[in-house]
Design an enzyme around this catalytic site. Structure first.
Site, PDB file in Angstrom:
ATOM      1  CD  GLN A  78     -61.432 -13.604  74.992  1.00  0.00           C
ATOM      2  OE1 GLN A  78     -62.513 -13.860  74.502  1.00  0.00           O
ATOM      3  NE2 GLN A  78     -60.834 -14.708  75.841  1.00  0.00           N
ATOM      4  CB  CYS A 115     -55.842 -15.660  83.415  1.00  0.00           C
ATOM      5  SG  CYS A 115     -55.888 -17.292  83.792  1.00  0.00           S
ATOM      6  CG  HIS A 140     -55.082 -13.583  79.981  1.00  0.00           C
ATOM      7  ND1 HIS A 140     -53.971 -14.474  80.102  1.00  0.00           N
ATOM      8  CD2 HIS A 140     -56.254 -14.501  79.891  1.00  0.00           C
ATOM      9  CE1 HIS A 140     -54.503 -15.822  80.068  1.00  0.00           C
ATOM     10  NE2 HIS A 140     -55.687 -15.832  80.207  1.00  0.00           N
ATOM     11  CE  LYS A 195     -58.471 -17.750  74.864  1.00  0.00           C
ATOM     12  NZ  LYS A 195     -59.108 -17.832  76.080  1.00  0.00           N
ATOM     13  CG  ASP A 217     -54.128 -10.858  74.461  1.00  0.00           C
ATOM     14  OD1 ASP A 217     -54.658 -11.619  73.487  1.00  0.00           O
ATOM     15  OD2 ASP A 217     -54.068 -11.244  75.512  1.00  0.00           O
TER      16      ASP A 217
END
Ligand SMILES: Cc1ncc(COP(=O)(O)O)c(C=O)c1O
Ligand SMILES: [Zn+2]
Lengths: 149, 414
Positions: free
Chosen positions: B208, B371, B127, B231, B205
């Site tokens: 997700q 993104c 991202h 999220k 990261d």
């Protein structure tokens, strides 16, 4: 399936086979513009003889709405006078493809439909101002272009 | 103990927005969960309750409301730590999202630890929030930014990481746990092992990942981990940076201001203890506190059940989608190797035209570059369509998506 209010035969056809697709080398008017959301990105090229539009082409990539509207716009302005074209309104273009409803129904996709008109208005503006040194003839084209969407 | 039955009906009844009709009275089919998830009534109620009954600033006053709020705020920190199997709550720093968490590391750790000649490694499927901060850092310091490329299945070519690490110059490897576009699950264990051997720090990261599978930071062995509450059923404006205490203690602060100080004099200041050193100013008190309700909700379902539900939906969707005319699906195309995310395109049809046709049937998917323009360049497309699932999605909803995709093929005569 009921007829789609956006993706009509005509739009699909134009998006597959755009009119006046290509490039003019050293055109009198050239304007690039894009929609960051959709990624539509077009270059509009126009040649004039006096005040008359003699040649129009465009190239670039975009969604079906953008490709169809740009195609139709190029067809509409070819052979016309710059004065006439200056006064083109959103509806003049949208009604050709039955897309007037987009103004109300899709604030997002209306940008796809009007990108070429915006490019054209800016293009003519800078032609008058930068090439002809005629700010009077340019009128308020710039403001009009900016307020299209 | 985790419940073994997954009650989809009762889960759905907790999400008021799922009752909505859109576009000429079509039931909403929300498949844009990778962008943000919907919120259950428990979270919505918690927000109202907070503002109705408890609202006050934290860490400052001794009155009753301030004590309640401070306690609730710190309780969420405890919840997050437990959820991720983190032993020391001081390692949990509240920020406004994954983006801020990564920028915090790039700024507060990066500027003191990355120098000219060093290497920072990221990947092609990041991202923008895990690319741009490293571009800024490497441009400023004269360090070099390197990418791990992806193969045709959308998986990282880890042998490239070996090459980079072999130079001995890599200071940091920054990689997403799950790709937000392709869904690919990164082999973070393997990457961490490689980094440890080469003495490079590793940032993950997890935007997700944490919402969709069990993440055990306590045993993972990375150095930094970032994710966003919105999220995973929680409110917007809340994120978490987890980092090892030894690293956080040595780092200089990110933002200066209230709360992050111990003593301020005219020309010098001493820093507050962890985690407050990195939480300058009034934080997002209400939303952090309400994040608790989201974590409780997911804990009650059980993260293994969440993952299994998504595997099942992804499997079902991949099978059906692969039969749609003219479609191209990106990524692993293997439910075990990917999160509940499927990216696809139609030959010669712009993704926004696809999204518009699908939207007419009430189906919310995302079309765009997500993104991840570096990845779009790699795939040689300007954009993709993406369907992403969560705990409340059903196979019937996948069917509505498939019908809509068949319509796209028909309209465009594919
Ligand atoms: C993989 C990944 N990283 C980072 C982010 C950024 O998260 P936020 O916008 O919450 O900071 C996202 C959100 O789209 C994401 O999917
Ligand atoms: Zn468009």
């Amino acid at each position: 399936m009921s007829a789609d209010p956006i993706y009509t035969e005509m739009i699909i056809e134009y998006s597959r086979n755009p009119s006046n697709f290509g490039k003019i080398e050293n055109p009198h008017i050239h304007r690039h513009d894009s929609n960051p959301l959709c990624g539509d990105s077009i270059d509009l090229y126009v040649n004039v003889d006096g005040n008359k539009i003699t040649e129009v082409k465009f190239d670039g990539k975009g969604c079906a709405i953008c490709m169809a509207c740009t195609s139709v716009l190029t067809e509409m302005i070819k052979g016309k006078n710059l004065e006439e074209v200056k006064n083109f309104k959103k509806d003049d273009l949208l009604s050709e493809l039955g897309l007037e409803h987009l103004i109300k129904t899709s604030p997002v996709r209306i940008k796809c439909a009007l990108l070429s008109l915006k490019a054209l208005k800016y293009g003519i503006y800078s032609y008058f101002v930068d090439k002809m040194n005629d700010t009077e003839a340019a009128g308020n084209l710039k403001e009009e272009a900016a307020s299209l969407y | 103990m985790q419940s073994t039955t997954y009650s989809l009906d009762s889960i759905r009844s907790d999400f008021p927005v799922l009752e909505r009709k859109v576009r000429d009275n079509k039931p909403l089919v929300y498949l844009d969960n990778a962008a943000t998830t919907q919120k259950p009534i428990q979270v919505i109620d918690a927000i109202t309750d907070y503002y109705k009954n408890h609202n006050s600033n934290i860490h400052r006053a001794v009155h009753a409301l301030a004590e309640e709020s401070t306690e609730a705020f710190e309780a969420t920190r405890g919840k997050v730590a437990k959820f991720l199997n983190v032993a020391d709550t001081r390692e949990i720093i509240f920020v406004k999202g994954t983006t801020e968490a990564i920028n915090l590391v790039a700024y507060a750790w990066g500027r003191d630890n990355v120098q000219k000649g060093d290497i920072v490694v990221t990947t092609e499927y990041e991202h923008h929030s895990n690319i741009v901060p490293w571009q800024l850092l490497t441009q400023e310091t004269g360090a070099e930014l390197k990418y791990i490329d992806i193969d045709e299945n959308g998986e990282l070519m880890l042998e490239q990481l070996d090459e980079y690490l072999a130079t001995g110059k890599v200071k940091l490897v920054a990689v997403s746990h799950v790709s937000n576009v392709l869904g690919t699950i990164t082999d973070v264990k393997e990457i961490i092992k490689k980094c440890k051997n080469a003495d490079a720090k590793i940032l993950i990261d997890g935007a997700q990942a944490v919402p969709h599978m069990k993440v055990d930071i306590g045993n993972l062995g990375c150095d930094f981990y970032a994710f966003s509450a919105h999220k995973m059923l929680g409110p917007t404006g809340v994120g978490v940076l987890w980092a090892r205490k030894e690293i956080l203690e040595k780092m200089r602060p990110f933002l200066g201001g209230g709360d992050m100080i111990r003593e301020v004099h005219k020309y010098e200041t001493t820093w507050n203890d962890l985690p407050y050193k990195f939480e300058a100013g009034t934080p997002n008190v209400a939303d952090v506190i309400c994040f608790t309700a989201a974590i409780d909700y997911l804990t009650k379902i059980g993260m293994d059940n969440v993952r299994n539900h998504e595997i099942e939906l992804t499997k079902y969707a991949l099978e059906k989608m692969s039969k749609v005319k003219g479609i191209v699906i990106y990524g692993p195309k293997d439910p075990e190797k990917q999160g509940g995310v499927i990216s696809f395109n139609f030959k010669d049809v712009h993704p926004h035209d696809v999204a518009t046709i699908v939207d007419k049937n009430g189906v919310a998917i995302r079309s765009g570059h997500h993104c991840a323009q570096v990845l779009m360049e790699k795939l040689e497309v300007p954009a993709t369509n993406r369907a992403s699932f969560y705990i409340y999605n059903t196979k019937q909803e996948v069917d509505v998506l498939i019908d809509s995709l068949d319509q796209v093929a028909k309209v465009f005569k594919l």
